[in-house]
Design an enzyme around this catalytic site. Structure first.
Site, PDB file in Angstrom:
ATOM      1  NE  ARG A 139      -2.538  -0.570   3.360  1.00  0.00           N
ATOM      2  CZ  ARG A 139      -3.181  -0.925   4.455  1.00  0.00           C
ATOM      3  NH1 ARG A 139      -4.478  -1.027   4.446  1.00  0.00           N
ATOM      4  NH2 ARG A 139      -2.535  -1.171   5.567  1.00  0.00           N
ATOM      5  CB  VAL A 153      -3.970  -7.061  -2.208  1.00  0.00           C
ATOM      6  CG1 VAL A 153      -2.463  -6.996  -2.285  1.00  0.00           C
ATOM      7  CG2 VAL A 153      -4.461  -6.961  -0.779  1.00  0.00           C
ATOM      8  CG  ASP A 180       6.359 -24.717  10.453  1.00  0.00           C
ATOM      9  OD1 ASP A 180       7.283 -24.215  11.124  1.00  0.00           O
ATOM     10  OD2 ASP A 180       5.436 -25.377  10.965  1.00  0.00           O
ATOM     11  CG  HIS A 181      10.094 -19.615  11.139  1.00  0.00           C
ATOM     12  ND1 HIS A 181       8.824 -19.324  11.562  1.00  0.00           N
ATOM     13  CD2 HIS A 181      10.878 -19.485  12.227  1.00  0.00           C
ATOM     14  CE1 HIS A 181       8.842 -19.034  12.839  1.00  0.00           C
ATOM     15  NE2 HIS A 181      10.077 -19.126  13.284  1.00  0.00           N
ATOM     16  CE  LYS A 241      13.438 -22.058  14.448  1.00  0.00           C
ATOM     17  NZ  LYS A 241      14.083 -20.786  14.692  1.00  0.00           N
ATOM     18  CG  HIS A 285       6.203 -23.422  14.660  1.00  0.00           C
ATOM     19  ND1 HIS A 285       6.353 -23.158  13.321  1.00  0.00           N
ATOM     20  CD2 HIS A 285       5.867 -22.241  15.235  1.00  0.00           C
ATOM     21  CE1 HIS A 285       6.117 -21.867  13.100  1.00  0.00           C
ATOM     22  NE2 HIS A 285       5.816 -21.294  14.241  1.00  0.00           N
ATOM     23  CE  LYS A 308      14.286 -16.512  20.321  1.00  0.00           C
ATOM     24  NZ  LYS A 308      13.107 -17.305  19.924  1.00  0.00           N
TER      25      LYS A 308
HETATM   26  P1  NAD Z   1       3.283  -6.145   8.240  1.00  0.00           P
HETATM   27  O1  NAD Z   1       2.008  -5.650   8.812  1.00  0.00           O
HETATM   28  O2  NAD Z   1       4.556  -5.624   8.771  1.00  0.00           O
HETATM   29  O3  NAD Z   1       3.298  -5.868   6.677  1.00  0.00           O
HETATM   30  C1  NAD Z   1       2.180  -5.986   5.880  1.00  0.00           C
HETATM   31  C2  NAD Z   1       2.462  -5.531   4.459  1.00  0.00           C
HETATM   32  O4  NAD Z   1       1.270  -5.687   3.695  1.00  0.00           O
HETATM   33  C3  NAD Z   1       2.886  -4.080   4.307  1.00  0.00           C
HETATM   34  O5  NAD Z   1       3.836  -4.002   3.255  1.00  0.00           O
HETATM   35  C4  NAD Z   1       1.573  -3.393   3.882  1.00  0.00           C
HETATM   36  O6  NAD Z   1       1.776  -2.214   3.093  1.00  0.00           O
HETATM   37  C5  NAD Z   1       0.961  -4.460   3.046  1.00  0.00           C
HETATM   38  N1  NAD Z   1      -0.492  -4.322   2.957  1.00  0.00           N
HETATM   39  C6  NAD Z   1      -1.392  -4.335   3.973  1.00  0.00           C
HETATM   40  N2  NAD Z   1      -2.645  -4.170   3.482  1.00  0.00           N
HETATM   41  C7  NAD Z   1      -2.527  -4.084   2.142  1.00  0.00           C
HETATM   42  C8  NAD Z   1      -3.438  -3.919   1.073  1.00  0.00           C
HETATM   43  N3  NAD Z   1      -4.773  -3.829   1.281  1.00  0.00           N
HETATM   44  N4  NAD Z   1      -2.969  -3.874  -0.182  1.00  0.00           N
HETATM   45  C9  NAD Z   1      -1.640  -3.972  -0.419  1.00  0.00           C
HETATM   46  N5  NAD Z   1      -0.732  -4.130   0.534  1.00  0.00           N
HETATM   47  C10 NAD Z   1      -1.164  -4.174   1.808  1.00  0.00           C
HETATM   48  O7  NAD Z   1       3.203  -7.730   8.321  1.00  0.00           O
HETATM   49  P2  NAD Z   1       4.436  -8.759   8.524  1.00  0.00           P
HETATM   50  O8  NAD Z   1       4.787  -8.795   9.959  1.00  0.00           O
HETATM   51  O9  NAD Z   1       5.491  -8.468   7.541  1.00  0.00           O
HETATM   52  O10 NAD Z   1       3.738 -10.144   8.211  1.00  0.00           O
HETATM   53  C11 NAD Z   1       3.495 -10.625   6.903  1.00  0.00           C
HETATM   54  C12 NAD Z   1       3.048 -12.073   6.965  1.00  0.00           C
HETATM   55  O11 NAD Z   1       4.083 -12.852   7.542  1.00  0.00           O
HETATM   56  C13 NAD Z   1       1.822 -12.332   7.837  1.00  0.00           C
HETATM   57  O12 NAD Z   1       1.100 -13.406   7.287  1.00  0.00           O
HETATM   58  C14 NAD Z   1       2.407 -12.785   9.169  1.00  0.00           C
HETATM   59  O13 NAD Z   1       1.523 -13.588   9.897  1.00  0.00           O
HETATM   60  C15 NAD Z   1       3.603 -13.571   8.673  1.00  0.00           C
HETATM   61  N6  NAD Z   1       4.677 -13.701   9.627  1.00  0.00           N
HETATM   62  C16 NAD Z   1       5.351 -12.605  10.076  1.00  0.00           C
HETATM   63  C17 NAD Z   1       6.404 -12.762  10.957  1.00  0.00           C
HETATM   64  C18 NAD Z   1       7.192 -11.585  11.439  1.00  0.00           C
HETATM   65  O14 NAD Z   1       8.169 -11.817  12.139  1.00  0.00           O
HETATM   66  N7  NAD Z   1       6.861 -10.373  11.100  1.00  0.00           N
HETATM   67  C19 NAD Z   1       6.767 -14.026  11.399  1.00  0.00           C
HETATM   68  C20 NAD Z   1       6.066 -15.138  10.917  1.00  0.00           C
HETATM   69  C21 NAD Z   1       5.039 -14.949  10.027  1.00  0.00           C
END
Ligand code: NAD
Length: 491
Positions: free
Chosen positions: A46, A88, A180-181, A185, A243, A344
């Protein structure tokens, strides 16, 4: 086309995960030559950015990860990043993405190999995958189309199935890579090497010789800034369904016919199918939950920001898993995970049975009985494993005591160990699904977990019930004590 020729479309390109993990991992792959001269990435989110501003975002993420980002190589890498602002949910706008993808594909000769990475909130997974297909973003000239999606995959079996049905309209199962990160590992990947590469382990890897197996995923932090997300999820959904179930299936499965993703999946699914889905009474006795209390100035869970004061979300779970099959019948797997625990770390303890007769134990002499042999797999923070055996010590008389054969990956090597996301991205490029969760695995895991959740939702828990920086509530201890066992790792 080789695996190096790929074009990425990164949704959520300015998000936390992309910046913290994905760009640094791609850069490592680029430096190692895994990503070649045909690599290009189109980012979208966005945020309003042009290509240069986006490259700066990526550059900052490399700096943050400790890379030197002013080098010629980094500049070359960054020049392959492009950006389109896009919502999106706006169907009409996908044509802009499509045209840009096609242009870049030509420019970089990516051979139509496309990787769609959904690094954004889960409610968008279904619709975005749908539009990728209906708006013609997939390549049609024989290149590959792969979808990478982040967790969580649903919040119960029903919603996971709905999501999977949506994804299946656009991608085949072998094109979908569910991250599944934990599967990236080092020591989780080593489970198969240890088991199937060693006669001394695999020949004993069953209910005749193993008393029980313990899996611990402990976190020291509380919910921090993710309370909004976490309170809707809880430890069971956030950690156990994905996990822990993946780790347990690797520990429990039969030997795959070959070291190939399809064969490994077959065995993991078979293992999960034989996991006993509990009835109400079994779920109530074999799973316990916890929520952390306050500690000094630190609030209890219910007083964290963004957490409702009456929240019944569990920040800790421990449980006993039973496989109804020939290999494991009678040998339980105990699992536990939680926030604000004593440290941890992630570890697996495989507790072998003691010798049937302890010939060294003379009741009158006060000798200590033999200890059980334990294989501990240290997953993190340090990676390695240790086998506890009994040996005679050199004191007068004849006394046995436990000694450890230990192998730890030293610092120099662990610095070179690829990060989970680097491995997993490499696997996606190779089209190797070994370290991803298949739909059947996800489905069986949810069916197991749903039953626990259903039973928990019937009653009001007595929260908070554990002191931060402990190993959870007393009931986690009692779960094993009841079976005349104890956690190998305890305080
Ligand atoms: P975030 O909120 O930091 O980022 C979301 C992104 O999506 C941003 O770039 C935002 O601009 C974009 N976005 C949101 N709404 C939008 C729309 N309507 N149209 C276009 N773009 C849009 O999220 P994140 O922490 O990076 O997480 C992303 C995915 O990864 C999620 O599914 C989360 O569950 C998963 N995840 C994240 C982590 C982590 O450490 N951050 C770890 C494991 C899994």
């Amino acid at each position: 086309a080789t695996e190096r020729d790929a074009e990425f479309l990164m949704f959520g390109a300015t998000g936390d995960l992309a910046k913290r993990k994905l760009y640094p991992s791609l850069y490592n792959l680029y430096q190692k030559g895994t990503l070649g001269t045909h690599f290009v990435l189109l980012g979208t989110s966005r945020a309003k950015l042009n290509d240069d501003e986006f490259r700066d975002v990526v550059k900052q993420s490399l700096v943050h990860a400790g890379e030197k980002a002013d080098t010629k190589e980094a500049a070359e890498f960054l020049s392959r990043f492009y950006y389109v602002q896009h919502d999106v949910t706006d169907k009409a706008h996908y044509s802009v993405l499509r045209d840009r993808l096609n242009e870049l594909d030509k420019k970089y000769k990516a051979n139509g190999n496309r990787i769609f990475y959904l690094s954004m909130a889960p409610q968008f997974f279904g619709p975005v995958a749908g539009y990728i297909k209906t708006e013609g973003l997939q390549s049609t000239n024989g290149g590959f189309n792969r979808l990478v999606i982040e967790k969580p995959f649903g919040r119960d079996f029903e919603s996971a199935k709905k999501l999977n049905d949506e994804l299946s309209k656009s991608f085949d199962e072998n094109q979908i890579f569910r991250i599944d990160h934990y599967l990236g590992k080092e020591m989780i990947q080593n489970i198969m090497a240890l088991r199937f590469g060693n006669t001394v382990l695999e020949s004993l890897w069953n209910n005749r010789y193993i008393d029980n197996i313990q899996v611990t995923l402990a976190e020291k932090l509380g919910v921090e800034e993710r309370a909004g997300y976490y309170d809707n999820s809880g430890a069971l959904r956030d950690m156990v369904q994905n996990h822990i179930m993946q780790i347990v299936s690797l520990l429990a499965m039969e030997q795959p016919v070959a070291f190939l993703d399809s064969d490994i999946r077959t065995e993991k699914v078979k293992a999960l199918r034989s996991l006993r889905v509990y009835d109400v009474a079994e779920a109530a006795t074999n799973f316990i939950r916890g929520q952390y209390g306050s500690y000094g100035d630190e609030p209890d869970y219910r007083h964290e920001d963004d957490v409702p004061r009456d929240s019944n979300t569990e920040t800790f779970v421990a449980g006993k898993l039973l496989f109804d099959n020939y290999r494991w019948s009678g040998t339980p797997f105990y699992i536990r995970t939680g926030k604000k625990l004593a440290g941890k770390f992630t570890r697996i303890d495989v507790v072998f049975k003691k010798p049937l007769v302890d010939i060294f134990a003379f009741p009158q002499s006060g000798e200590k009985p033999l200890s059980a042999n334990v294989l501990t797999i240290f997953v993190e923070p340090n990676a390695g494993f240790s086998l506890q055996l009994n040996a005679k010590n050199n004191e007068p008389g004849f006394q046995t005591e436990p000694v450890n054969l230990t192998y730890m990956i030293d610092q120099a090597h662990s610095d070179q160990t690829p990060e989970p996301y680097e491995r997993l991205l490499h696997d996606v490029l190779k089209g190797d699904g070994t370290n991803f969760s298949s739909w059947s695995e996800v489905a069986y895991s949810w069916k197991f977990v749903d039953q626990i959740r259903r039973v928990w939702d019937l009653s009001e828990p007595d929260f908070p019930n554990y002191t931060p920086y402990s190993m959870g509530p007393a009931s986690a201890h009692e779960l094993l004590e009841r079976d005349h066992r104890e956690w190998v790792y305890h305080l």
